[in-house]
Scaffold this motif. Structure first.
Motif, PDB file in Angstrom:
ATOM      1  N   UNK A 103      36.186  38.573  49.386  1.00 13.54           N
ATOM      2  CA  UNK A 103      35.618  38.935  48.313  1.00 13.54           C
ATOM      3  C   UNK A 103      36.451  39.685  47.154  1.00 13.54           C
ATOM      4  N   UNK A 104      37.333  40.339  47.966  1.00 15.78           N
ATOM      5  CA  UNK A 104      38.634  40.912  46.975  1.00 15.78           C
ATOM      6  C   UNK A 104      39.437  39.975  46.536  1.00 15.78           C
ATOM      7  N   UNK A 109      41.050  36.593  41.646  1.00 13.85           N
ATOM      8  CA  UNK A 109      41.114  35.531  41.143  1.00 13.85           C
ATOM      9  C   UNK A 109      40.457  35.188  39.959  1.00 13.85           C
ATOM     10  N   UNK A 110      38.951  35.677  40.090  1.00 12.32           N
ATOM     11  CA  UNK A 110      38.067  35.607  38.806  1.00 12.32           C
ATOM     12  C   UNK A 110      38.470  36.466  37.790  1.00 12.32           C
ATOM     13  N   UNK A 115      41.115  36.151  32.235  1.00  7.90           N
ATOM     14  CA  UNK A 115      42.275  36.263  31.356  1.00  7.90           C
ATOM     15  C   UNK A 115      42.885  35.064  30.987  1.00  7.90           C
ATOM     16  N   UNK A 116      42.956  33.965  31.725  1.00  5.89           N
ATOM     17  CA  UNK A 116      43.415  32.760  31.357  1.00  5.89           C
ATOM     18  C   UNK A 116      42.425  32.151  30.648  1.00  5.89           C
ATOM     19  N   UNK A 117      41.190  32.293  30.787  1.00  2.00           N
ATOM     20  CA  UNK A 117      40.167  31.620  29.931  1.00  2.00           C
ATOM     21  C   UNK A 117      40.240  32.202  28.443  1.00  2.00           C
ATOM     22  N   UNK A 118      40.248  33.392  28.369  1.00  2.00           N
ATOM     23  CA  UNK A 118      40.286  34.078  27.256  1.00  2.00           C
ATOM     24  C   UNK A 118      41.602  33.716  26.414  1.00  2.00           C
ATOM     25  N   UNK A 119      42.733  33.550  27.168  1.00  2.00           N
ATOM     26  CA  UNK A 119      43.940  32.959  26.347  1.00  2.00           C
ATOM     27  C   UNK A 119      43.786  31.839  26.130  1.00  2.00           C
ATOM     28  N   UNK A 120      43.400  30.726  26.667  1.00  2.00           N
ATOM     29  CA  UNK A 120      43.139  29.511  26.397  1.00  2.00           C
ATOM     30  C   UNK A 120      42.139  29.170  25.372  1.00  2.00           C
ATOM     31  N   UNK A 160      41.786  24.521  43.394  1.00  2.00           N
ATOM     32  CA  UNK A 160      41.639  24.298  45.035  1.00  2.00           C
ATOM     33  C   UNK A 160      42.009  25.117  45.741  1.00  2.00           C
ATOM     34  N   UNK A 161      42.871  26.151  45.119  1.00  2.00           N
ATOM     35  CA  UNK A 161      43.420  27.346  46.011  1.00  2.00           C
ATOM     36  C   UNK A 161      42.651  28.725  46.131  1.00  2.00           C
TER      37      UNK A 161
END
Length: 194
Positions: A103-104, A109-110, A115-120, A160-161
């Motif tokens: 869970x941690x 990862x979430x 952050x990546x979604x916001x940047x993209x 997938x990771x």
């Protein structure tokens, strides 16, 4: 001396002298025969009493054995129950630890993906604005922008990771590993007690 009756008192064939018939053995023999019979009965009574006492002792011993064996069975099953409670606690603790760890990792990862979604999203929005504005320097520099997008896409983490899910079919949570060994050890110990 025997007991005799006159012929008229009996309804049988008369004897040779036609006068008297012997009907009972001499009275002197009766006490001896009774004494012999009583001795035989007393011997039989004594044997029966001895058998009864032996049977009572056997019945008491059977009851003791049953109670003792019942106690042993309860103790053995209590050990099994305790073993199972300990196994349950250990497996649940391992499951909780794995759940917490995974869970941690998923929360981290979430957060990274957010952050990546916001940047993209910002880059896509900026690119769309530049295209709508028909910004000449931007359009002339399109090849470098596309190269930058390829680099960004290649750096993005693979979907997938993600960490694997909880191992529901793993023996460490389900099958009572060690239970067979526990039973075997218990049987060996019980054999030594006999």
């Amino acid at each position: 001396m025997g007991v005799f009756l006159r012929h008229r008192d009996r309804r049988e064939v008369p004897s040779a002298d036609n006068d008297v018939i012997a009907v009972a053995p001499p009275l002197r023999e009766v006490p001896n025969k009774l004494k012999t019979s009583l001795e035989s009965l007393q011997q039989h009574l004594k044997v029966l009493e001895e058998h009864k006492q032996a049977s009572e002792k056997t019945a008491a011993h059977i009851k003791y054995q049953a109670q003792h064996t019942e106690r042993q069975i309860k103790e053995e099953f209590e050990k099994i129950h305790q073993f199972l409670r300990d196994e349950e606690a250990a497996r649940i603790a391992a499951l909780k630890e794995e759940e917490e760890l995974k869970s941690h990792m998923m929360r981290r990862k979430i957060e990274e993906m957010s952050g990546e979604i916001a940047s993209l999203s910002d880059q896509i929005r900026n690119t769309e604005k530049e295209m709508e504005a028909e910004n000449i320097p931007f359009l002339l520099n399109v090849s470098s922008t596309l190269k930058q997008y390829v680099i960004i896409i290649s750096v993005l983490p693979s979907l997938k990771s993600s960490p694997s899910l909880i191992r529901q079919t793993d023996d460490s949570y389900n099958a009572p590993v060690g239970f067979g060994e526990f039973i075997q050890i218990n049987r060996v110990q019980r054999g030594k007690l006999k």
